[in-house]
Design an enzyme around this catalytic site. Structure first.
Site, PDB file in Angstrom:
ATOM      1  N   SER A  26       0.765  -1.109   0.036  1.00 50.99           N
ATOM      2  CA  SER A  26       0.014   0.061   0.105  1.00 50.99           C
ATOM      3  C   SER A  26       1.054   1.202   0.190  1.00 50.99           C
ATOM      4  O   SER A  26       1.772   1.351   0.897  1.00 50.99           O
ATOM      5  CB  SER A  26      -0.975  -0.066   1.232  1.00 50.99           C
ATOM      6  N   HIS A  35      -1.146  -1.386  -4.364  1.00 50.85           N
ATOM      7  CA  HIS A  35      -2.625  -0.922  -3.519  1.00 50.85           C
ATOM      8  C   HIS A  35      -2.450   0.488  -3.508  1.00 50.85           C
ATOM      9  O   HIS A  35      -1.681   0.933  -2.773  1.00 50.85           O
ATOM     10  CB  HIS A  35      -2.569  -1.509  -2.389  1.00 50.85           C
ATOM     11  N   ASP A  86      -4.828   3.279  -1.850  1.00 42.66           N
ATOM     12  CA  ASP A  86      -5.877   3.716  -1.016  1.00 42.66           C
ATOM     13  C   ASP A  86      -6.306   5.247  -1.077  1.00 42.66           C
ATOM     14  O   ASP A  86      -5.720   6.115  -0.913  1.00 42.66           O
ATOM     15  CB  ASP A  86      -5.110   3.848   0.527  1.00 42.66           C
ATOM     16  N   MET A  93      -9.076   7.661   0.022  1.00 37.98           N
ATOM     17  CA  MET A  93      -9.946   8.380   0.882  1.00 37.98           C
ATOM     18  C   MET A  93     -10.374   9.794   0.788  1.00 37.98           C
ATOM     19  O   MET A  93      -9.727  10.710   0.087  1.00 37.98           O
ATOM     20  CB  MET A  93      -8.910   8.225   2.156  1.00 37.98           C
ATOM     21  N   HIS A 149      -8.641   0.860  -4.057  1.00 35.19           N
ATOM     22  CA  HIS A 149      -9.394   0.696  -2.925  1.00 35.19           C
ATOM     23  C   HIS A 149     -10.047   1.992  -2.406  1.00 35.19           C
ATOM     24  O   HIS A 149      -9.322   2.911  -2.080  1.00 35.19           O
ATOM     25  CB  HIS A 149      -8.305   0.187  -1.680  1.00 35.19           C
ATOM     26  N   MET A 161     -12.295   4.328  -0.473  1.00 33.22           N
ATOM     27  CA  MET A 161     -12.738   4.252   0.784  1.00 33.22           C
ATOM     28  C   MET A 161     -13.553   5.798   0.574  1.00 33.22           C
ATOM     29  O   MET A 161     -13.041   6.868   1.059  1.00 33.22           O
ATOM     30  CB  MET A 161     -11.849   4.246   1.742  1.00 33.22           C
ATOM     31  N   MET A 181     -11.426  -6.011   5.826  1.00 30.65           N
ATOM     32  CA  MET A 181     -10.405  -5.066   6.306  1.00 30.65           C
ATOM     33  C   MET A 181     -10.115  -5.517   7.514  1.00 30.65           C
ATOM     34  O   MET A 181     -10.830  -6.092   8.402  1.00 30.65           O
ATOM     35  CB  MET A 181     -11.198  -3.761   6.771  1.00 30.65           C
ATOM     36  N   GLY A 212      -8.584   4.078   7.196  1.00 33.52           N
ATOM     37  CA  GLY A 212      -8.543   5.407   7.352  1.00 33.52           C
ATOM     38  C   GLY A 212      -7.026   5.791   7.602  1.00 33.52           C
ATOM     39  O   GLY A 212      -6.490   6.736   6.820  1.00 33.52           O
ATOM     40  N   PHE A 213      -6.176   4.944   8.168  1.00 28.42           N
ATOM     41  CA  PHE A 213      -4.898   5.070   8.684  1.00 28.42           C
ATOM     42  C   PHE A 213      -4.104   3.980   8.375  1.00 28.42           C
ATOM     43  O   PHE A 213      -4.381   2.580   8.316  1.00 28.42           O
ATOM     44  CB  PHE A 213      -4.746   5.574   9.766  1.00 28.42           C
ATOM     45  N   GLY A 214      -2.923   3.991   7.975  1.00 27.14           N
ATOM     46  CA  GLY A 214      -1.863   3.011   7.826  1.00 27.14           C
ATOM     47  C   GLY A 214      -1.077   2.579   9.327  1.00 27.14           C
ATOM     48  O   GLY A 214      -1.399   3.528  10.237  1.00 27.14           O
ATOM     49  N   GLY A 215      -0.714   1.599   9.368  1.00 24.01           N
ATOM     50  CA  GLY A 215       0.160   1.282  10.673  1.00 24.01           C
ATOM     51  C   GLY A 215      -0.571   0.916  12.022  1.00 24.01           C
ATOM     52  O   GLY A 215      -0.073   1.312  12.877  1.00 24.01           O
ATOM     53  N   ASP A 220      -6.505  -6.448   4.420  1.00 23.92           N
ATOM     54  CA  ASP A 220      -6.139  -5.223   4.269  1.00 23.92           C
ATOM     55  C   ASP A 220      -5.893  -4.651   5.751  1.00 23.92           C
ATOM     56  O   ASP A 220      -6.887  -4.312   6.269  1.00 23.92           O
ATOM     57  CB  ASP A 220      -6.759  -4.368   3.338  1.00 23.92           C
ATOM     58  N   GLY A 221      -4.919  -4.342   6.226  1.00 21.27           N
ATOM     59  CA  GLY A 221      -4.602  -3.571   7.431  1.00 21.27           C
ATOM     60  C   GLY A 221      -3.699  -4.407   8.350  1.00 21.27           C
ATOM     61  O   GLY A 221      -4.212  -5.612   8.805  1.00 21.27           O
ATOM     62  N   GLY A 222      -2.796  -3.881   8.983  1.00 16.41           N
ATOM     63  CA  GLY A 222      -1.826  -4.722  10.092  1.00 16.41           C
ATOM     64  C   GLY A 222      -1.250  -5.937   9.559  1.00 16.41           C
ATOM     65  O   GLY A 222      -0.970  -6.846  10.377  1.00 16.41           O
ATOM     66  N   GLY A 263       1.372  -2.035   3.905  1.00 14.60           N
ATOM     67  CA  GLY A 263       1.888  -0.644   3.976  1.00 14.60           C
ATOM     68  C   GLY A 263       3.280  -0.801   4.826  1.00 14.60           C
ATOM     69  O   GLY A 263       4.225  -0.798   4.385  1.00 14.60           O
TER      70      GLY A 263
HETATM   71  C1  DX5 Z   1      -6.336   1.235   5.563  1.00 15.76           C
HETATM   72  C2  DX5 Z   1      -5.866   1.089   4.220  1.00 15.76           C
HETATM   73  C3  DX5 Z   1      -4.814   0.023   4.047  1.00 15.76           C
HETATM   74  C4  DX5 Z   1      -3.453   0.537   4.963  1.00 15.76           C
HETATM   75  C5  DX5 Z   1      -2.528  -0.731   5.119  1.00 15.76           C
HETATM   76  O1  DX5 Z   1      -7.310   2.299   5.611  1.00 15.76           O
HETATM   77  O2  DX5 Z   1      -6.813   0.615   3.442  1.00 15.76           O
HETATM   78  O3  DX5 Z   1      -4.575  -0.224   2.899  1.00 15.76           O
HETATM   79  O4  DX5 Z   1      -2.727   1.604   4.229  1.00 15.76           O
HETATM   80  O5  DX5 Z   1      -1.686  -0.298   5.994  1.00 15.76           O
HETATM   81  P1  DX5 Z   1      -0.725  -1.085   6.876  1.00 15.76           P
HETATM   82  O6  DX5 Z   1      -0.226  -2.172   6.295  1.00 15.76           O
HETATM   83  O7  DX5 Z   1       0.311  -0.165   7.468  1.00 15.76           O
HETATM   84  O8  DX5 Z   1      -1.797  -1.445   7.948  1.00 15.76           O
HETATM   85 ZN    ZN Z   2      -6.419  -0.632   1.527  1.00 17.39          ZN
END
Ligand code: DX5
Ligand code: ZN
Length: 229
Positions: free
Chosen positions: A11, A36, A38, A40, A69, A71, A140, A145-148, A176-178, A198
């Site tokens: 991502s 990927h 994202d 938003m 993706h 959102m 999900m 909304g946020f990475g990490g 997707d996520g974490g 990501g």
């Molecule tokens: C969250 C995004 C994800 C996110 C993944 O809203 O859709 O794609 O960027 O990032 P990590 O892998 O850092 O959780």
């Molecule tokens: Zn995503």
């Protein structure tokens, strides 16, 4: 035969925002399967990222699959713009509007692979009537909304249930996520085949010194494959 081999989809939300083109080229050179993106809107999710013009600018820097993706809500007015920007996959949220079935038909009519994503609070039954319309279901494993953010373990049962529901349909099961080398085997054991990551991909590298991206992708892939045994 539908290709259900493990795919790693970095991502670019975790990339250097001043160097997106170089970041896309670097992660692909280092072994990414898909890229990927994202999108938003500051409304459906509490953050703002990329418009269609940004995706169009990235397109020449991505040789493989651009996995977009969305959102955003409403989503229908923007589908054509993201299709024209060169997305291969367009994933929309089941929570983003009242007419998800129509939205997925519209993506298919634009010649793109339709994907449907579900938030952590949404049960798998929400996509039961959509599985013949999509090429991808995204679970999900964080609130978008946020990475990490930290991986939400309760989603594993949903992944396993969806894997059964999908059966032998040509539908990817994306998470997707974490996702990291720690969580990757959990999701592949449950049945996921596309892993978005990501922070765990981009940590430690830069477009000028991308070796860490390759090491990170290989570590996630190797861990993911242990979940298949
Ligand atoms: C969250 C995004 C994800 C996110 C993944 O809203 O859709 O794609 O960027 O990032 P990590 O892998 O850092 O959780
Ligand atoms: Zn995503």
């Amino acid at each position: 035969m539908f290709d259900r081999s493990i795919k790693i989809a970095p991502s670019i939300l975790a990339a250097d925002f001043a160097s997106f083109g170089a970041e896309c080229r670097a992660v692909e050179a280092e072994g990414a399967d898909w890229v990927h993106v994202d999108v938003m809107d500051g409304h459906f999710v509490p953050n703002l990222t990329f418009g269609p013009a940004m995706c169009a600018a990235l397109r020449p820097h991505i040789r493989g699959v651009m996995d977009v993706h969305l959102m955003i809500s409403p989503v229908d007015p923007y589908l054509e713009a993201y299709a024209k920007a060169g997305a291969d996959n367009i994933t929309v949220h089941v929570e983003a509007g009242p007419h998800i079935h129509r939205t997925l038909q519209a993506i298919a009519a634009l010649g793109k692979r339709p994907g449907v994503a579900i938030n952590p609070g949404t049960p798998v039954e929400a996509v039961a009537e959509l599985l013949d319309l999509v090429g991808l279901v995204c679970v999900m494993t964080v609130n978008p909304g946020f990475g990490g953010q930290g991986f939400i373990e309760t989603q594993l049962a949903k992944i396993a249930r969806l894997r059964q529901m999908i059966g032998d349909r040509p539908v990817h099961l994306e998470v997707d996520g974490g996702i990291s080398a720690t969580t990757a085997p959990l999701v592949t054991r449950a049945g996921a085949d596309v892993l978005v990551a990501g922070a765990a991909v981009f940590k430690g590298g830069t477009p000028e010194a991308p070796a860490a991206y390759g090491a990170n992708i290989r570590a996630i892939r190797a861990a993911a494959e242990t979940g298949l045994r």
